[in-house]
Design a protein around this motif. Structure first.
Motif, mmCIF file in Angstrom:
data_model
loop_
_atom_site.group_PDB
_atom_site.id
_atom_site.type_symbol
_atom_site.label_atom_id
_atom_site.label_comp_id
_atom_site.label_asym_id
_atom_site.label_seq_id
_atom_site.Cartn_x
_atom_site.Cartn_y
_atom_site.Cartn_z
ATOM 1 N N PRO A 1 2.455 115.742 47.222
ATOM 2 C CA PRO A 1 3.656 116.264 47.892
ATOM 3 C C PRO A 1 4.747 115.227 48.104
ATOM 4 O O PRO A 1 5.935 115.554 48.033
ATOM 5 N N CYS A 2 4.364 113.988 48.344
ATOM 6 C CA CYS A 2 5.366 112.953 48.569
ATOM 7 C C CYS A 2 5.901 112.360 47.270
ATOM 8 O O CYS A 2 6.874 111.596 47.294
ATOM 9 N N GLY A 3 5.265 112.678 46.154
ATOM 10 C CA GLY A 3 5.711 112.170 44.866
ATOM 11 C C GLY A 3 5.220 110.786 44.528
ATOM 12 O O GLY A 3 5.646 110.202 43.520
ATOM 13 N N SER A 4 4.308 110.238 45.312
ATOM 14 C CA SER A 4 3.840 108.876 45.066
ATOM 15 C C SER A 4 2.710 108.803 44.052
ATOM 16 O O SER A 4 2.509 107.759 43.422
ATOM 17 N N TYR A 5 1.959 109.900 43.916
ATOM 18 C CA TYR A 5 0.764 109.874 43.066
ATOM 19 C C TYR A 5 0.795 111.041 42.066
ATOM 20 O O TYR A 5 1.271 112.140 42.376
ATOM 21 N N LEU A 6 0.247 110.773 40.903
ATOM 22 C CA LEU A 6 0.066 111.805 39.883
ATOM 23 C C LEU A 6 -1.423 112.001 39.662
ATOM 24 O O LEU A 6 -2.166 111.039 39.473
ATOM 25 N N LEU A 7 -1.853 113.255 39.660
ATOM 26 C CA LEU A 7 -3.251 113.593 39.414
ATOM 27 C C LEU A 7 -3.377 114.151 38.007
ATOM 28 O O LEU A 7 -2.650 115.066 37.609
ATOM 29 N N THR A 8 -4.307 113.587 37.237
ATOM 30 C CA THR A 8 -4.589 114.088 35.900
ATOM 31 C C THR A 8 -6.067 113.851 35.622
ATOM 32 O O THR A 8 -6.827 113.514 36.527
ATOM 33 N N TRP A 9 -6.503 114.056 34.388
ATOM 34 C CA TRP A 9 -7.912 113.823 34.074
ATOM 35 C C TRP A 9 -8.039 113.263 32.671
ATOM 36 O O TRP A 9 -7.112 113.331 31.865
ATOM 37 N N ARG A 10 -9.180 112.662 32.414
ATOM 38 C CA ARG A 10 -9.409 112.057 31.104
ATOM 39 C C ARG A 10 -10.845 112.286 30.679
ATOM 40 O O ARG A 10 -11.725 112.570 31.477
ATOM 41 N N ARG A 11 -11.072 112.143 29.396
ATOM 42 C CA ARG A 11 -12.424 112.225 28.841
ATOM 43 C C ARG A 11 -12.398 111.627 27.452
ATOM 44 O O ARG A 11 -11.363 111.605 26.779
ATOM 45 N N GLU A 12 -13.557 111.121 27.030
ATOM 46 C CA GLU A 12 -13.673 110.734 25.636
ATOM 47 C C GLU A 12 -13.731 112.000 24.804
ATOM 48 O O GLU A 12 -14.089 113.073 25.272
ATOM 49 N N ALA A 13 -13.374 111.887 23.537
ATOM 50 C CA ALA A 13 -13.380 113.060 22.674
ATOM 51 C C ALA A 13 -14.746 113.713 22.677
ATOM 52 O O ALA A 13 -15.773 113.045 22.514
ATOM 53 N N GLN A 14 -14.759 115.029 22.886
ATOM 54 C CA GLN A 14 -15.965 115.855 22.804
ATOM 55 C C GLN A 14 -16.992 115.514 23.888
ATOM 56 O O GLN A 14 -18.161 115.816 23.747
ATOM 57 N N GLN A 15 -16.564 114.909 24.998
ATOM 58 C CA GLN A 15 -17.518 114.611 26.054
ATOM 59 C C GLN A 15 -17.899 115.862 26.820
ATOM 60 O O GLN A 15 -17.252 116.898 26.726
#
Length: 791
Positions: free
Chosen positions: A299-313
Motif C-alpha cells: 500500500p505504501c509503494g515501498s515493496y513489490l511482491l512477486t514469485w520465482r521458480r526454476e523452470a518446471q519446478q
C-alpha cells in the motif's frame, strides 16, 4: 460502409420493436449478431463508456480472427438522462475500442485498428476531440500495457513502429509472408528461409522485437521514452514513483524429462524496476525464472511482491519474493512450511496467488493439513486468515484496509488479521468482457491484482447492494437485476438479457443501449435439462433442444455436440457462436443434445469410453422422447471434433460425424507447427505450445510420444481409423493453429479404405470461420450433406 448481399441489413442501437410473428434463426441472423465489449464507468460514476461491436455482416475486412469484431466497433458514451452517443465524430470512422479512463474522468485512452495499423489515442469525453499517438501500442494480454500516473500523464508500452501484436498479424501475415518468401525464391537473388534451433543452437531462434516504455504528457501530447526492453506487463507503485516491468528475455533451459506445460514460454521471464522521475533502470538479481502474473505493490509503494521458480519446478520449490527498490534489495520471504498453491491458467500455466493486507504479505497456500487457505505471513510464522470457514477460492475479490474478500460456496467472506472470517452475503454476478482482457487488464487480473476498494456489491436475500468491507454495512441504492459490468461507489452499469436473448446495458437502472432487435421476431428454442448418472453413480446434467416444429411424421434425428473436460451450459444466441450453432440446428428441424463430458477420471486417456459416455446422455434424453435415437449425428469443433471422431471409432450407433478444426493424431500434432507460427518464429518457437497441449493440456498424455507410444496410439482416432463405419465430414482452415494437416491425415485414412468422407478446407481461415461467405457456405454444405446421409 459496404452492404453484403448475402446477409440482412445489420441492426443498430435502437429501441426494441413490438411483438411479431416468430421466425426460425438463420445464418443471416447469426451474421448480424451485435455484442457489447467493455463497459467502464468514469471514476466519479457520471459517465458510462462502452464498446459497441459490429456484427460480421458490417465488417469490411475479415483478417484478424477473433479481433475481427474490432472492425466496425464504436466507443459509446452515456451520461445522465442523455441517449448513448458515439464518443468520436463520424469522420473518425469505425474500428475503435476502449482503454482506461483518466483519474479525473476527463479523457479516455482508446485504441484504433485501421488498415493493419493499431494506434492509441487520448480522447476528451466532453467533445470527442482525440490526439492520436505515434507508434504501435502493445496489447494488455499479460496484464497492463497502459496506466495513468495522474490526470495529465500516461505510461504506455509501445511496440516497434508498424509492428502489430501477434494476435493482429496471425490472420494475414502467414499468407502474405509465404507469398513474399516464394517470390524471393522465384527471383533467385536472395535466400528465403526461416531458421530455428534447439540445444546448443537455441541462440539461432530469432528474438522478439523490443518494446519502449513511453510517457505521454498532457495537454501537449508530448511522448518521451523512459526505457526499452522485452516488456509485456507493467504495474506502477501507488505513489507513482516506480514501475515494475516484466517480460521474456533470453531462451531458457528446461528439463527434457519433465512434461511441457501448454502455456509455458521458451524464454526466461525477467523483471525490471524503473524509477520514473529519476529515469533509473534496475534489473533485480532474481536467480531464477520470474513467475507469471504476480506484480503486487504494498500500500505504501515501498515493496513489490512477486514469485520465482526454476523452470518446471514443483510448488514446494516456489519462492515468494519481496523487492525493495529504494534499497535495491531482493528477499525470499520465509514460508514456514507452507506449500504455495499454483493455480492453472486456461493454458495450464502456473500462477502463485498472493497480495497484501495492512502492509503484510498474504499467500494462498496449503499447510500441513493439506487444506488450501489464505495465510498472513510474518518473519516468525504465519496465521491462517480463512480457518473456520469453507475452503476459500484462490482469487481475491477485493482488497481494502478493512480486509480481504474471498468467495466460498457461493458466499462472499471477509478476512481480517485480527478477527475470524465473516460471511457478508452471496456473490453478485459480474462480467469481464474479453476485450477488457485484451486492451485494459489482461490475464494477470484474473488471478492476482484484485481491485482496491472499501466496498463490494453483495447479494443478501436476493437483494444486491454495496456493502462496506470494514463493517459489513450495506449502503446506497439497490442494484437492479442483471450482470454487473462496472460499478463505482455511487453508480452501477448492468448487462441484462431478456427472454428473447436480447441484451441491454443499463446505467443506474436506466436503459442506455439495446442490441439485436431482430431477436424479437425469432423463435429461439430453450433447452430442457436432462439429469442422469455416470458409471460411478455421479449425477450429471445434459441439455436437450427439441425443434419447435416438425413437419415430418417421424421424430427428428438428434445432433450431439460433444466437448470433453467442461460442464455443459445452454447456448447464448447473443454470443453468435459460429462453429456449431445450436439454434441453427434446431431451426433445420434437428433435435440437439449437449452431453456432460467433464470426465474427471479420464485425464491422460482422453479417448477412453468416449462413445459410452456420450450414449449415456443420449439414452437419458431418449427417455423423454422428441428425437429418433436411431439417427444420431455427432458434430464437434476443436477438442469436440476430437471427441466426435474418437466416439466414431468406438461405436456404430452414429449415422454421421461432422468434425471441424480438430486434432486426430496425437503423435503428429504433438510436433506440427501451425502456419502462422512457422512463418513468424520471432513470436516464439512453436514447439512448446503444441507439444504442451498434448502433454499437459487437453491431450494430457503426460510426456512426449516416445515416452508412452501405446498411450498415444490408443488415444489417436487416426490410428484406429479402420474402426470408423460412418459417413464423415471434416472441416478445417488452412491457417488454423490446429494444423490443417490433421484433417488431411484423417481424410486420407478414410479415403484409403474407400469410406464415405468429405474434406472442406477454407482458405485464409483460422480456428473459427470469420468470412460471412465462408460461414454461409459451410452451413449450406452441411445441411445438404446431412440430408443425403441421414435422410
Amino acid at each position: 460502409m459496404r452492404t453484403i448481399a448475402l446477409v440482412l441489413a445489420s441492426a443498430v442501437l435502437t429501441i426494441w420493436p413490438g411483438c411479431a410473428v416468430a421466425d426460425p434463426f438463420t445464418v443471416n441472423d447469426l451474421l448480424n449478431v451485435e455484442s457489447f465489449g467493455q463497459a467502464v464507468l468514469s471514476p466519479d460514476g457520471s459517465t458510462l463508456a462502452f464498446d459497441h461491436l459490429a456484427p460480421a455482416a458490417e465488417r469490411e475486412v475479415h483478417q484478424y480472427d477473433y479481433l475481427d469484431r474490432m472492425v466496425g466497433a464504436r466507443v459509446m458514451l452515456a451520461r445522465g438522462s442523455d441517449e448513448a452517443r458515439p464518443l468520436l465524430e463520424e469522420s473518425e470512422g469505425r474500428g475503435h475500442v476502449l482503454g482506461e479512463w483518466s483519474p479525473d474522468g476527463e479523457r479516455l485512452l482508446i485504441y484504433r485498428l485501421k488498415d493493419r495499423r493499431l494506434s492509441a489515442g487520448l480522447a476528451k469525453a466532453a467533445t470527442g476531440e482525440v490526439v492520436w499517438l505515434p507508434g504501435t501500442p502493445e496489447m494488455a494480454l499479460w496484464g497492463r500495457a497502459a496506466q495513468w500516473r495522474g490526470p495529465d500523464e500516461l505510461i504506455l508500452l509501445m511496440r516497434a513502429d508498424e509492428d502489430l501484436p501477434a494476435l493482429l498479424r496471425m490472420g494475414w501475415q502467414a499468407g502474405e509472408g509465404l507469398q513474399s518468401a516464394w517470390e524471393r525464391t522465384q527471383h533467385g537473388l536472395e535466400a528465403s528461409r526461416t531458421i530455428l534451433g534447439g540445444g546448443a543452437f537455441s541462440g539461432l531462434n530469432p528474438p522478439s522485437k523490443p518494446r519502449r516504455v513511453v510517457k505521454v504528457s498532457l495537454p501537449t501530447g508530448e511522448v518521451s521514452t523512459l526505457a526499452e526492453g522485452p516488456f509485456d506487463d507493467m504495474e506502477m507503485s501507488p505513489d507513482g514513483r516506480y514501475l515494475a516491468l516484466a517480460g521474456f528475455s533470453q531462451t531458457k533451459a528446461f528439463d527434457p524429462a519433465k512434461p511441457f506445460l501448454q502455456g509455458e514460454i521458451d524464454r526466461r521471464r525477467a523483471l525490471t524496476i524503473l524509477d520514473i522521475d529519476q529515469g533509473e533502470v534496475w534489473e533485480p538479481p532474481i536467480a531464477a525464472d520470474l513467475g507469471a502474473h504476480l506484480l503486487s505493490w504494498s500500500p505504501c509503494g515501498s515493496y513489490l511482491l512477486t514469485w520465482r521458480r526454476e523452470a518446471q519446478q514443483t510448488s514446494d520449490e516456489t519462492r515468494l519474493v519481496r523487492i525493495t527498490p529504494s534499497e535495491r534489495l531482493v528477499e525470499d520471504l520465509p514460508l514456514h512450511g507452507l506449500n504455495p498453491v499454483l493455480v492453472k491458467t486456461g493454458l495450464r500455466m502456473d500462477v502463485a496467488v498472493a497480495d497484501w493486507l495492512d502492509g503484510a504479505p498474504v499467500l494462498y497456500a496449503r499447510s500441513a493439513s493439506g487444506r488450501a487457505d489464505w495465510h498472513l505471513l510474518g518473519p516468525d510464522g504465519f496465521r491462517s486468515l480463512s480457518d473456520g470457514m469453507p475452503e476459500p477460492s484462490a482469487r481475491l475479490l477485493a482488497v481494502s484496509p478493512g480486509g480481504l474478500l474471498v468467495q466460498a460456496q457461493g458466499g462472499v467472506w471477509r478476512l481480517k488479521a485480527d478477527r475470524p472470517p465473516l460471511r457478508l452475503g452471496d456473490v453478485a454476478a459480474t462480467a469481464l468482457p474479453a476485450f477488457e482482457r485484451l486492451f485494459w487488464r489482461g490475464e494477470r487480473f484474473q488471478y492476482n491484482s484484485a481491485p482496491r476498494t472499501a466496498w463490494w456489491p453483495i447479494a443478501r436475500e436476493g437483494v444486491r447492494r454495496r456493502v462496506q468491507i470494514s463493517d459489513g454495512r450495506g449502503f446506497g441504492a439497490v442494484l437492479p437485476e442483471g450482470t454487473l459490468a462496472s460499478f463505482t461507489e455511487n453508480a452501477a452499469a448492468m448487462r441484462q438479457t431478456d427472454s428473447r436473448h436480447r441484451e441491454a446495458l443499463l446505467l443506474d437502472g436506466r436503459q442506455v443501449a439495446r442490441l439485436n432487435p431482430r431477436f424479437e421476431a425469432i423463435d429461439f428454442v430453450e433447452p430442457s435439462p436432462v439429469d442422469y448418472e455416470d458409471k460411478k453413480g455421479r449425477t450429471l446434467r445434459a441439455w436437450l433442444y427439441r425443434p419447435a416444429s416438425n413437419l415430418k411424421a417421424e421424430p427428428p434425428p438428434l445432433i450431439v455436440v460433444p466437448y470433453p473436460g467442461s460442464q455443459p451450459s445452454p447456448d447464448r444466441p447473443a454470443e453468435g457462436q459460429t462453429p456449431a450453432n445450436v439454434q441453427l440446428m434446431v431451426a433445420q428441424g434437428y433435435a440437439v443434445l449437449i452431453p456432460n463430458l467433464a470426465r474427471p477420471d479420464y485425464r491422460g486417456e482422453p479417448a477412453k469410453d468416449m462413445a459410452e459416455d456420450i450414449l449415456l446422455a443420449v439414452e437419458a434424453g431418449a427417455a423423454s422422447g422428441g428425437f429418433d435415437p436411431g439417427k444420431l449425428i455427432l458434430w464437434g469443433h476443436s477438442f469436440g471434433a476430437y471427441a466426435a471422431m474418437a466416439a466414431a471409432t468406438q461405436s456404430d450407433r452414429f449415422a454421421a460425424v461432422i468434425a471441424a478444426n480438430g486434432p486426430y493424431d496425437l503423435i503428429s500434432v504433438w510436433g506440427q507447427f501451425g502456419l502462422a507460427a512457422g512463418v513468424a518464429p520471432e513470436d516464439g518457437a512453436p514447439v512448446r505450445a503444441r507439444a504442451g497441449w498434448v502433454e499437459t493440456g487437453q491431450g494430457g498424455m503426460g510426456g512426449p510420444p516416445w515416452s508412452d507410444p501405446e498411450r498415444y496410439a490408443r488415444n489417436s482416432p487416426f490410428l484406429v481409423a479402420d474402426r470408423v463405419s460412418v459417413a464423415v465430414m471434416l472441416i478445417t482452415g488452412d491457417r488454423d493453429y490446429v494444423p490443417h494437416a490433421q484433417a488431411e491425415e484423417m481424410f486420407s485414412a478414410l479415403y484409403r479404405q474407400q469410406k464415405d468422407v468429405v474434406l472442406l478446407t477454407y482458405r485464409g481461415e483460422g480456428h473459427v470461420l470469420s468470412s460471412p461467405a465462408n460461414i454461409v457456405d459451410m452451413y449450406d454444405t452441411i445441411w445438404s450433406w446431412l440430408r443425403k446421409v441421414v435422410p
